[in-house]
Design an enzyme around this catalytic site. Structure first.
Site, mmCIF file in Angstrom:
data_model
loop_
_atom_site.group_PDB
_atom_site.id
_atom_site.type_symbol
_atom_site.label_atom_id
_atom_site.label_comp_id
_atom_site.label_asym_id
_atom_site.label_seq_id
_atom_site.Cartn_x
_atom_site.Cartn_y
_atom_site.Cartn_z
ATOM 1 N N CYS A 32 0.859 -1.185 0.000
ATOM 2 C CA CYS A 32 0.000 0.000 0.000
ATOM 3 C C CYS A 32 0.890 1.228 0.000
ATOM 4 O O CYS A 32 1.619 1.474 0.960
ATOM 5 C CB CYS A 32 -0.910 -0.055 1.227
ATOM 6 S SG CYS A 32 -1.479 1.532 1.829
ATOM 7 N N CYS A 35 0.602 4.005 2.710
ATOM 8 C CA CYS A 35 1.051 3.515 4.022
ATOM 9 C C CYS A 35 2.526 3.856 4.235
ATOM 10 O O CYS A 35 2.969 4.111 5.355
ATOM 11 C CB CYS A 35 0.857 1.997 4.131
ATOM 12 S SG CYS A 35 -0.875 1.489 4.050
#
Lengths: 107, 120
Positions: A32, A35
Protein backbone atom coordinates in the site's frame (compact mmCIF):
# COMPACT_ATOMS: atom_id res chain seq x y z
CA UNK A 1 12.47 0.25 11.33
CA UNK A 2 9.34 1.71 12.75
CA UNK A 3 9.23 2.66 16.39
CA UNK A 4 5.66 1.45 16.60
CA UNK A 5 5.05 -1.98 18.10
CA UNK A 6 3.56 -4.58 15.75
CA UNK A 7 0.31 -5.94 17.10
CA UNK A 8 -1.43 -9.11 15.87
CA UNK A 9 -4.91 -10.63 16.02
CA UNK A 10 -3.88 -12.47 19.18
CA UNK A 11 -2.20 -9.55 20.99
CA UNK A 12 -4.64 -6.80 20.04
CA UNK A 13 -6.76 -7.05 23.17
CA UNK A 14 -3.78 -6.94 25.51
CA UNK A 15 -1.80 -4.26 23.67
CA UNK A 16 -4.65 -1.99 22.54
CA UNK A 17 -7.90 -2.58 24.36
CA UNK A 18 -6.54 -3.19 27.88
CA UNK A 19 -4.78 0.15 28.17
CA UNK A 20 -5.22 3.23 30.32
CA UNK A 21 -3.51 5.58 27.89
CA UNK A 22 -4.96 6.33 24.44
CA UNK A 23 -3.66 3.99 21.74
CA UNK A 24 -3.07 5.02 18.13
CA UNK A 25 -3.34 2.05 15.77
CA UNK A 26 -1.92 2.23 12.23
CA UNK A 27 -3.68 -0.33 10.04
CA UNK A 28 -1.36 -0.86 7.06
CA UNK A 29 -0.54 -3.34 4.30
CA UNK A 30 2.81 -4.10 2.68
CA UNK A 31 1.99 -3.10 -0.92
CA UNK A 32 0.00 0.00 0.00
CA UNK A 33 1.73 3.14 -1.26
CA UNK A 34 0.21 5.76 1.06
CA UNK A 35 1.05 3.51 4.02
CA UNK A 36 4.69 4.23 3.22
CA UNK A 37 4.01 7.95 3.53
CA UNK A 38 2.10 7.78 6.77
CA UNK A 39 4.51 5.43 8.58
CA UNK A 40 7.16 8.11 9.30
CA UNK A 41 4.40 10.48 10.43
CA UNK A 42 3.15 7.87 12.86
CA UNK A 43 6.71 7.40 14.14
CA UNK A 44 7.07 11.14 14.72
CA UNK A 45 3.79 11.15 16.63
CA UNK A 46 5.05 8.26 18.74
CA UNK A 47 8.14 10.29 19.67
CA UNK A 48 6.30 13.54 20.25
CA UNK A 49 3.62 12.02 22.48
CA UNK A 50 5.80 9.44 24.20
CA UNK A 51 4.29 8.62 27.61
CA UNK A 52 0.91 10.12 26.67
CA UNK A 53 -0.03 7.86 23.79
CA UNK A 54 0.85 4.32 22.86
CA UNK A 55 1.44 3.80 19.15
CA UNK A 56 1.10 0.42 17.46
CA UNK A 57 0.63 -0.93 13.95
CA UNK A 58 -1.38 -3.81 12.50
CA UNK A 59 -0.49 -5.51 9.20
CA UNK A 60 -3.97 -6.13 7.79
CA UNK A 61 -2.78 -8.88 5.41
CA UNK A 62 -1.42 -10.90 8.31
CA UNK A 63 -4.17 -9.99 10.78
CA UNK A 64 -7.43 -10.04 8.85
CA UNK A 65 -9.63 -10.75 11.87
CA UNK A 66 -8.89 -7.50 13.68
CA UNK A 67 -9.03 -5.52 10.44
CA UNK A 68 -12.44 -6.98 9.63
CA UNK A 69 -13.72 -6.59 13.17
CA UNK A 70 -13.10 -2.85 13.01
CA UNK A 71 -14.44 -2.53 9.48
CA UNK A 72 -11.17 -1.51 7.87
CA UNK A 73 -11.69 -0.79 4.16
CA UNK A 74 -9.35 1.89 2.87
CA UNK A 75 -5.72 1.58 3.96
CA UNK A 76 -4.00 3.24 5.69
CA UNK A 77 -6.59 3.76 8.41
CA UNK A 78 -5.49 5.25 11.72
CA UNK A 79 -7.69 4.56 14.73
CA UNK A 80 -7.57 5.93 18.23
CA UNK A 81 -8.67 3.70 21.10
CA UNK A 82 -9.35 4.82 24.63
CA UNK A 83 -10.45 2.56 27.46
CA UNK A 84 -10.97 -0.30 25.03
CA UNK A 85 -13.26 1.73 22.76
CA UNK A 86 -12.61 3.19 19.34
CA UNK A 87 -12.98 6.95 19.76
CA UNK A 88 -11.71 8.37 16.49
CA UNK A 89 -10.46 7.50 13.04
CA UNK A 90 -8.49 9.07 10.21
CA UNK A 91 -8.33 7.52 6.74
CA UNK A 92 -5.52 7.98 4.23
CA UNK A 93 -2.07 9.51 4.23
CA UNK A 94 -2.83 12.59 6.31
CA UNK A 95 -0.34 15.30 7.30
CA UNK A 96 1.15 15.17 10.78
CA UNK A 97 -0.84 18.24 11.86
CA UNK A 98 -4.12 16.50 11.08
CA UNK A 99 -3.17 13.41 13.00
CA UNK A 100 -1.84 15.45 15.94
CA UNK A 101 -5.00 17.57 16.22
CA UNK A 102 -7.19 14.46 16.08
CA UNK A 103 -5.10 12.89 18.80
CA UNK A 104 -5.09 16.00 21.01
CA UNK A 105 -8.87 15.74 21.39
CA UNK A 106 -8.44 12.52 23.30
CA UNK A 107 -5.55 13.28 25.63
CA UNK B 1 9.15 2.71 7.89
CA UNK B 2 6.80 -0.09 6.98
CA UNK B 3 9.26 -1.59 4.56
CA UNK B 4 7.78 -4.77 3.08
CA UNK B 5 10.81 -6.93 3.72
CA UNK B 6 8.99 -10.21 4.26
CA UNK B 7 6.42 -9.84 1.50
CA UNK B 8 6.57 -11.83 -1.70
CA UNK B 9 7.00 -9.88 -4.90
CA UNK B 10 5.03 -10.33 -8.08
CA UNK B 11 6.37 -12.22 -11.09
CA UNK B 12 8.48 -10.15 -13.49
CA UNK B 13 5.86 -10.68 -16.19
CA UNK B 14 2.98 -9.25 -14.16
CA UNK B 15 5.11 -6.41 -12.86
CA UNK B 16 6.01 -5.40 -16.41
CA UNK B 17 2.35 -5.65 -17.46
CA UNK B 18 1.20 -3.40 -14.62
CA UNK B 19 4.13 -1.00 -15.04
CA UNK B 20 3.27 -0.54 -18.68
CA UNK B 21 -0.44 -0.19 -17.88
CA UNK B 22 0.28 2.47 -15.22
CA UNK B 23 2.35 4.57 -17.62
CA UNK B 24 -0.23 4.38 -20.40
CA UNK B 25 -3.16 5.05 -18.10
CA UNK B 26 -1.47 8.08 -16.50
CA UNK B 27 -0.79 9.57 -19.92
CA UNK B 28 -4.29 8.83 -21.18
CA UNK B 29 -5.99 10.40 -18.16
CA UNK B 30 -3.59 13.34 -17.66
CA UNK B 31 -2.64 12.15 -14.20
CA UNK B 32 0.82 11.96 -12.64
CA UNK B 33 2.74 9.64 -10.36
CA UNK B 34 3.43 10.59 -6.77
CA UNK B 35 6.32 12.93 -6.01
CA UNK B 36 7.66 10.01 -3.93
CA UNK B 37 8.41 7.26 -6.50
CA UNK B 38 8.49 4.75 -3.65
CA UNK B 39 4.71 5.07 -3.41
CA UNK B 40 4.31 4.40 -7.14
CA UNK B 41 6.68 1.42 -7.01
CA UNK B 42 4.96 -0.25 -4.06
CA UNK B 43 1.49 0.13 -5.54
CA UNK B 44 2.49 -1.26 -8.94
CA UNK B 45 4.15 -4.22 -7.21
CA UNK B 46 0.95 -4.76 -5.21
CA UNK B 47 -1.25 -4.62 -8.29
CA UNK B 48 1.02 -7.11 -10.07
CA UNK B 49 1.00 -9.40 -7.05
CA UNK B 50 -2.79 -9.42 -7.03
CA UNK B 51 -2.77 -10.11 -10.76
CA UNK B 52 -0.61 -13.18 -10.07
CA UNK B 53 -2.67 -14.38 -7.13
CA UNK B 54 -6.20 -13.44 -8.20
CA UNK B 55 -6.03 -12.98 -11.95
CA UNK B 56 -7.05 -9.33 -11.54
CA UNK B 57 -5.23 -6.17 -10.45
CA UNK B 58 -7.21 -5.64 -7.26
CA UNK B 59 -6.38 -2.41 -5.41
CA UNK B 60 -3.63 -3.07 -2.82
CA UNK B 61 -4.71 -0.14 -0.63
CA UNK B 62 -7.84 -1.73 0.76
CA UNK B 63 -8.69 -4.52 3.15
CA UNK B 64 -11.10 -7.18 1.89
CA UNK B 65 -13.02 -9.92 3.62
CA UNK B 66 -12.54 -12.09 0.56
CA UNK B 67 -10.03 -11.04 -2.09
CA UNK B 68 -11.20 -13.57 -4.69
CA UNK B 69 -14.81 -12.41 -4.39
CA UNK B 70 -13.74 -8.75 -4.65
CA UNK B 71 -11.67 -9.45 -7.75
CA UNK B 72 -14.75 -11.10 -9.32
CA UNK B 73 -16.91 -8.13 -8.35
CA UNK B 74 -14.42 -5.92 -10.32
CA UNK B 75 -15.29 -2.65 -8.54
CA UNK B 76 -11.82 -2.32 -7.00
CA UNK B 77 -9.88 -3.77 -9.93
CA UNK B 78 -7.47 -1.17 -11.26
CA UNK B 79 -8.47 1.23 -12.70
CA UNK B 80 -11.27 1.11 -10.13
CA UNK B 81 -14.69 2.70 -10.54
CA UNK B 82 -13.86 5.84 -8.46
CA UNK B 83 -10.79 6.39 -10.67
CA UNK B 84 -12.67 5.88 -13.90
CA UNK B 85 -15.58 8.08 -12.83
CA UNK B 86 -13.90 10.81 -10.79
CA UNK B 87 -10.12 10.33 -11.07
CA UNK B 88 -9.99 9.37 -7.41
CA UNK B 89 -7.10 7.05 -6.58
CA UNK B 90 -6.68 6.78 -2.83
CA UNK B 91 -3.65 4.58 -3.49
CA UNK B 92 -1.93 7.71 -4.88
CA UNK B 93 -0.84 5.95 -8.06
CA UNK B 94 -2.70 8.33 -10.40
CA UNK B 95 -2.80 11.89 -9.11
CA UNK B 96 -4.42 14.88 -10.78
CA UNK B 97 -2.00 17.81 -11.27
CA UNK B 98 -3.69 19.87 -8.55
CA UNK B 99 -2.91 17.23 -5.92
CA UNK B 100 -0.22 18.34 -3.45
CA UNK B 101 1.54 15.00 -3.84
CA UNK B 102 1.52 14.88 -7.65
CA UNK B 103 4.96 14.80 -9.23
CA UNK B 104 5.79 15.52 -12.88
CA UNK B 105 6.38 11.92 -14.00
CA UNK B 106 4.20 9.54 -15.97
CA UNK B 107 6.94 6.95 -16.37
CA UNK B 108 8.76 4.56 -14.06
CA UNK B 109 11.22 1.83 -15.03
CA UNK B 110 11.13 -1.81 -13.99
CA UNK B 111 14.44 -1.37 -12.15
CA UNK B 112 13.19 1.71 -10.31
CA UNK B 113 10.27 -0.33 -9.01
CA UNK B 114 12.41 -3.25 -7.92
CA UNK B 115 14.98 -0.98 -6.28
CA UNK B 116 12.18 -0.05 -3.86
CA UNK B 117 10.43 -3.39 -3.48
CA UNK B 118 13.41 -5.73 -3.28
CA UNK B 119 13.88 -7.09 0.25
CA UNK B 120 16.32 -5.01 2.26
Amino acid sequence: MSAALSVTDSTFKQEVLDNDVPVLVDFWAPWCGPCRMVAPVVDEIADQYAGQVKVVKVNTDENPSIASQYGIRSIPTLMIFKGGQRVDMVVGAVPKSTLASTLEKHL
Amino acid sequence: MSTPTDTTQATDKSLETMRSFAEQYAKRTGTYFCVDPGVTAVVIEGLAKHKDDLGAALCPCRHYEDKKAEASATYWNCPCVPMRERKECHCMLFLTPDNDFAGDQQEITFDEIRSVTNPA
